[in-house]
Structure formats: structure tokens, C-alpha cells
Design a protein around this motif. Structure first.
Motif, PDB file in Angstrom:
ATOM      1  N   VAL A  81       0.861  -1.182   0.000  1.00 52.00           N
ATOM      2  CA  VAL A  81       0.000   0.000   0.000  1.00 52.00           C
ATOM      3  C   VAL A  81       0.894   1.227   0.000  1.00 52.00           C
ATOM      4  N   GLU A  82       0.686   2.125  -0.950  1.00 54.00           N
ATOM      5  CA  GLU A  82       1.507   3.329  -1.091  1.00 54.00           C
ATOM      6  C   GLU A  82       0.763   4.538  -0.531  1.00 54.00           C
ATOM      7  N   PHE A  83       1.504   5.377   0.185  1.00 56.94           N
ATOM      8  CA  PHE A  83       0.974   6.658   0.642  1.00 56.94           C
ATOM      9  C   PHE A  83       2.124   7.638   0.733  1.00 56.94           C
ATOM     10  N   GLN A  84       2.098   8.669  -0.167  1.00 57.06           N
ATOM     11  CA  GLN A  84       3.195   9.634  -0.260  1.00 57.06           C
ATOM     12  C   GLN A  84       4.519   8.864  -0.411  1.00 57.06           C
ATOM     13  N   ASN A  85       5.520   9.161   0.435  1.00 58.35           N
ATOM     14  CA  ASN A  85       6.787   8.429   0.309  1.00 58.35           C
ATOM     15  C   ASN A  85       6.808   7.168   1.174  1.00 58.35           C
ATOM     16  N   TRP A  86       5.683   6.829   1.794  1.00 58.75           N
ATOM     17  CA  TRP A  86       5.614   5.661   2.660  1.00 58.75           C
ATOM     18  C   TRP A  86       4.988   4.480   1.931  1.00 58.75           C
ATOM     19  N   ALA A  87       5.352   3.310   2.348  1.00 59.40           N
ATOM     20  CA  ALA A  87       4.744   2.094   1.826  1.00 59.40           C
ATOM     21  C   ALA A  87       4.651   1.107   2.978  1.00 59.40           C
ATOM     22  N   PHE A  88       3.543   0.362   3.027  1.00 60.60           N
ATOM     23  CA  PHE A  88       3.445  -0.677   4.064  1.00 60.60           C
ATOM     24  C   PHE A  88       2.843  -1.939   3.466  1.00 60.60           C
ATOM     25  N   PHE A  89       3.159  -3.076   4.112  1.00 62.14           N
ATOM     26  CA  PHE A  89       2.759  -4.376   3.570  1.00 62.14           C
ATOM     27  C   PHE A  89       2.756  -5.408   4.699  1.00 62.14           C
ATOM     28  N   PRO A  90       1.918  -6.454   4.565  1.00 64.97           N
ATOM     29  CA  PRO A  90       1.820  -7.455   5.633  1.00 64.97           C
ATOM     30  C   PRO A  90       2.830  -8.592   5.455  1.00 64.97           C
ATOM     31  N   VAL A  91       3.345  -9.071   6.584  1.00 65.05           N
ATOM     32  CA  VAL A  91       4.226 -10.235   6.593  1.00 65.05           C
ATOM     33  C   VAL A  91       3.661 -11.261   7.564  1.00 65.05           C
ATOM     34  N   ASP A  92       3.781 -12.522   7.204  1.00 64.96           N
ATOM     35  CA  ASP A  92       3.252 -13.626   8.008  1.00 64.96           C
ATOM     36  C   ASP A  92       4.409 -14.308   8.721  1.00 64.96           C
ATOM     37  N   ARG A  93       4.334 -14.370  10.048  1.00 70.41           N
ATOM     38  CA  ARG A  93       5.359 -15.019  10.846  1.00 70.41           C
ATOM     39  C   ARG A  93       4.699 -16.049  11.761  1.00 70.41           C
ATOM     40  N   GLU A  94       4.670 -17.283  11.297  1.00 74.48           N
ATOM     41  CA  GLU A  94       4.077 -18.386  12.067  1.00 74.48           C
ATOM     42  C   GLU A  94       2.645 -18.045  12.477  1.00 74.48           C
ATOM     43  N   ASN A  95       1.858 -17.621  11.462  1.00 76.47           N
ATOM     44  CA  ASN A  95       0.436 -17.299  11.642  1.00 76.47           C
ATOM     45  C   ASN A  95       0.196 -16.062  12.493  1.00 76.47           C
ATOM     46  N   ARG A  96       1.232 -15.273  12.713  1.00 77.93           N
ATOM     47  CA  ARG A  96       1.071 -13.935  13.267  1.00 77.93           C
ATOM     48  C   ARG A  96       1.318 -12.954  12.119  1.00 77.93           C
ATOM     49  N   ILE A  97       0.532 -11.889  12.072  1.00 77.89           N
ATOM     50  CA  ILE A  97       0.642 -10.917  10.982  1.00 77.89           C
ATOM     51  C   ILE A  97       1.212  -9.610  11.511  1.00 77.89           C
ATOM     52  N   ALA A  98       2.237  -9.127  10.836  1.00 73.06           N
ATOM     53  CA  ALA A  98       2.799  -7.819  11.153  1.00 73.06           C
ATOM     54  C   ALA A  98       2.767  -6.953   9.906  1.00 73.06           C
ATOM     55  N   ILE A  99       2.778  -5.651  10.114  1.00 74.55           N
ATOM     56  CA  ILE A  99       2.860  -4.679   9.021  1.00 74.55           C
ATOM     57  C   ILE A  99       4.231  -4.027   9.065  1.00 74.55           C
ATOM     58  N   ARG A 100       4.937  -4.108   7.954  1.00 71.12           N
ATOM     59  CA  ARG A 100       6.203  -3.388   7.832  1.00 71.12           C
ATOM     60  C   ARG A 100       5.957  -2.061   7.127  1.00 71.12           C
ATOM     61  N   LEU A 101       6.561  -1.010   7.707  1.00 68.29           N
ATOM     62  CA  LEU A 101       6.453   0.335   7.138  1.00 68.29           C
ATOM     63  C   LEU A 101       7.800   0.724   6.563  1.00 68.29           C
ATOM     64  N   ARG A 102       7.781   1.260   5.362  1.00 71.65           N
ATOM     65  CA  ARG A 102       9.027   1.626   4.682  1.00 71.65           C
ATOM     66  C   ARG A 102       8.962   3.073   4.215  1.00 71.65           C
ATOM     67  N   ASP A 103      10.088   3.780   4.400  1.00 72.03           N
ATOM     68  CA  ASP A 103      10.259   5.138   3.878  1.00 72.03           C
ATOM     69  C   ASP A 103      11.101   5.027   2.610  1.00 72.03           C
ATOM     70  N   ARG A 104      10.497   5.262   1.464  1.00 69.14           N
ATOM     71  CA  ARG A 104      11.219   5.097   0.204  1.00 69.14           C
ATOM     72  C   ARG A 104      12.187   6.241  -0.067  1.00 69.14           C
ATOM     73  N   ASN A 105      12.089   7.302   0.718  1.00 66.17           N
ATOM     74  CA  ASN A 105      13.023   8.424   0.569  1.00 66.17           C
ATOM     75  C   ASN A 105      14.120   8.398   1.628  1.00 66.17           C
ATOM     76  N   TRP A 106      14.354   7.252   2.254  1.00 62.12           N
ATOM     77  CA  TRP A 106      15.290   7.170   3.383  1.00 62.12           C
ATOM     78  C   TRP A 106      16.688   7.644   3.014  1.00 62.12           C
ATOM     79  N   ALA A 107      17.124   7.360   1.775  1.00 57.39           N
ATOM     80  CA  ALA A 107      18.506   7.657   1.401  1.00 57.39           C
ATOM     81  C   ALA A 107      18.779   9.149   1.264  1.00 57.39           C
TER      82      ALA A 107
END
Length: 259
Positions: free
Chosen positions: A88-114
Motif C-alpha cells: 500500500v503506497e501513501f506519499q513516500n511511505w509504503a506498508f505491507f503485511p508479513v506472516d510469521r508463524e500465523n502472526r501478521i505484522a505490518i512493515r512500514l518503509r520510507d522510500r526516501n530514506w537515502a
């Protein structure tokens, strides 16, 4: 072989310097069943560094993750359990779900980090052909079940049907794979450089599938796991069986964050 190694190092640099680098992660948020708020407001389950107080909600129930934005159409998000997750994109941010042994987490990424702190590169041990090792690929009968911890404290049960067996300085050792596919074999190991010259929680190593009962382990291509670069990764840790009793001065050295 030197050219192959330089090409591999160049790919590693490009991966870590790019907009989707592990260095750009800005958060890891564990979802609860039901609705989970996303926004910049205090108390949001997925806390954005900026933007609207309430961007939308993530619904996690019956094994499905739905994105319910305040503006726009709702859609189901795929996790990384079988491939690339839905982003999911929003401005310079992006987030997405990851599955870890049937637990769900959302990772948030700043695409302008550099823009604020560009990646300056990695340090490597000198190339040493002695660390290109042809190991025996031995079947385990019966296969074993191994509990592999990760940096979040979770345990994953891995079924292991083969082991790599090789000799260093007259000492016979084994490595157990974490994953085996028709494209590659994946190992996680520690050695006597771990926590000193290399990353303390161990390193990763990939190898081509075994051929005629042999597998080639090129420790010059041993590399740091994602958790060496961000606290928002969930890396597997090397099991005790993969703690090598000697130093492996090959591959990536410990990464030190600038500043």
C-alpha cells in the motif's frame, strides 16, 4: 571467480542502496484480530510518521488481511507467505503485511530514506579461494525436526533431510540447511568472527542445489542478515548445530551505521 564475486558484491550494494532497502524500514507493527487503525494519531496500531490522523484500517480475520482506506476502495492484501506481499503506497511511505508463524505484522518503509543518510557500502574480508568448499551432501535418515528461533523470540520448526559435511583444518563439521528448493539451499551460521569482525547474530549463505551428492559452499559470499541493518526484521538465528568452532574470515564484515 573474482569477477563473479565483484558482481555479487555490486548486486548487494544496489539492493541495500535502493528505495526498497532494509535500511528504509521505519516500523514493524503486529496486528490483532479485527480492526487495526492506520494513521499518524497517537494510539494507532500502525503508526505513520506523518499524514492524516486516520488513513484507514486493516482488518485481519479468518486468515485474510483487508485494507479499508477512508478514501478509496477496500482490497485484500497478500502476505509474503507465498511470494511478494501486496504493498500500500501513501506519499513516500509504503506498508505491507508479513506472516510469521500465523502472526501478521505490518512493515512500514520510507522510500526516501537515502535522502537523509545514503548507504555508504559494505566491508568485506579479503577473497580467499580456500573458503570455496565442496561439501558432501548427506541424507539424514530419518529426517530431523529442528526448532529455529528468530530475533523476535518466535520458534519455527524446520524439517531437515540433508546436511552439508566438510572439513576445515582437519576438523569435520556439518551445516544444516534452513530451506531447500530446486533453485537454492539456504544456511544460517555463526563462527568465531561473530560479534567481533562479523555480525553477532550470524550470517546467511546461499548455495546452488547439490549435484551428485556434493554441494559448493562459497563463504566469500556469506552475507549479513536483514536484522544487521534494521530492528524491524525478523531474521532466523543460527541453531546450535550451525555454530562453527572456528573463524570464517570470508564474506561480509560487520556493518557499522554511519554517525
Amino acid at each position: 571467480m573474482w569477477d563473479d564475486l565483484k558482481n555479487w558484491q555490486a548486486r548487494r550494494h544496489a539492493e541495500l542502496a535502493g528505495p526498497d532497502s532494509w535500511l528504509g524500514l521505519a516500523g514493524l507493527f503486529w496486528l490483532e484480530p479485527g480492526l487495526n487503525s492506520v494513521g499518524s494519531a497517537d494510539g494507532s496500531v500502525v503508526q505513520l510518521p506523518g499524514g492524516p490522523a486516520h488513513l484507514g484500517d486493516l482488518s485481519w480475520q479468518d486468515g485474510r488481511v483487508m485494507w479499508l482506506p477512508l478514501a478509496g476502495e477496500e482490497r485484500e492484501l497478500q502476505t509474503d507467505i507465498v511470494g511478494q506481499p501486496t504493498v500500500v503506497e501513501f506519499q513516500n511511505w509504503a506498508f505491507f503485511p508479513v506472516d510469521r508463524e500465523n502472526r501478521i505484522a505490518i512493515r512500514l518503509r520510507d522510500r526516501n530514506w537515502a535522502a537523509s543518510q545514503p548507504f555508504t557500502g559494505l566491508d568485506y574480508f579479503d577473497f580467499d579461494p580456500a573458503w570455496q568448499i565442496e561439501a558432501q551432501w548427506q541424507a539424514l535418515s530419518p529426517p530431523i525436526s529442528m526448532e529455529v528461533p528468530n530475533v523476535s523470540g518466535d520458534l519455527k520448526v524446520v524439517e531437515v533431510s540433508h546436511q552439508a559435511v566438510f572439513e576445515v583444518a582437519g576438523q569435520t563439521v556439518t551445516l544444516l540447511p534452513m530451506a531447500v528448493s530446486d533453485k537454492e539451499v539456504f544456511f544460517v551460521f555463526r563462527d568465531r568472527t561473530s560479534g567481533k569482525e562479523s555480525y553477532g547474530a550470524g550470517r546467511f549463505l546461499k548455495a546452488n542445489p547439490a549435484v551428485n551428492g556434493k554441494i559448493r559452499l562459497n563463504f566469500n559470499c556469506a552475507y549479513n542478515p536483514p536484522c544487521a541493518f534494521t530492528p524491524f526484521a525478523t531474521c532466523p538465528l543460527p541453531p546450535p548445530e550451525n555454530w562453527l568452532p572456528f573463524a570464517v574470515p570470508a564474506g561480509e564484515r560487520k556493518w557499522v551505521k554511519p554517525g
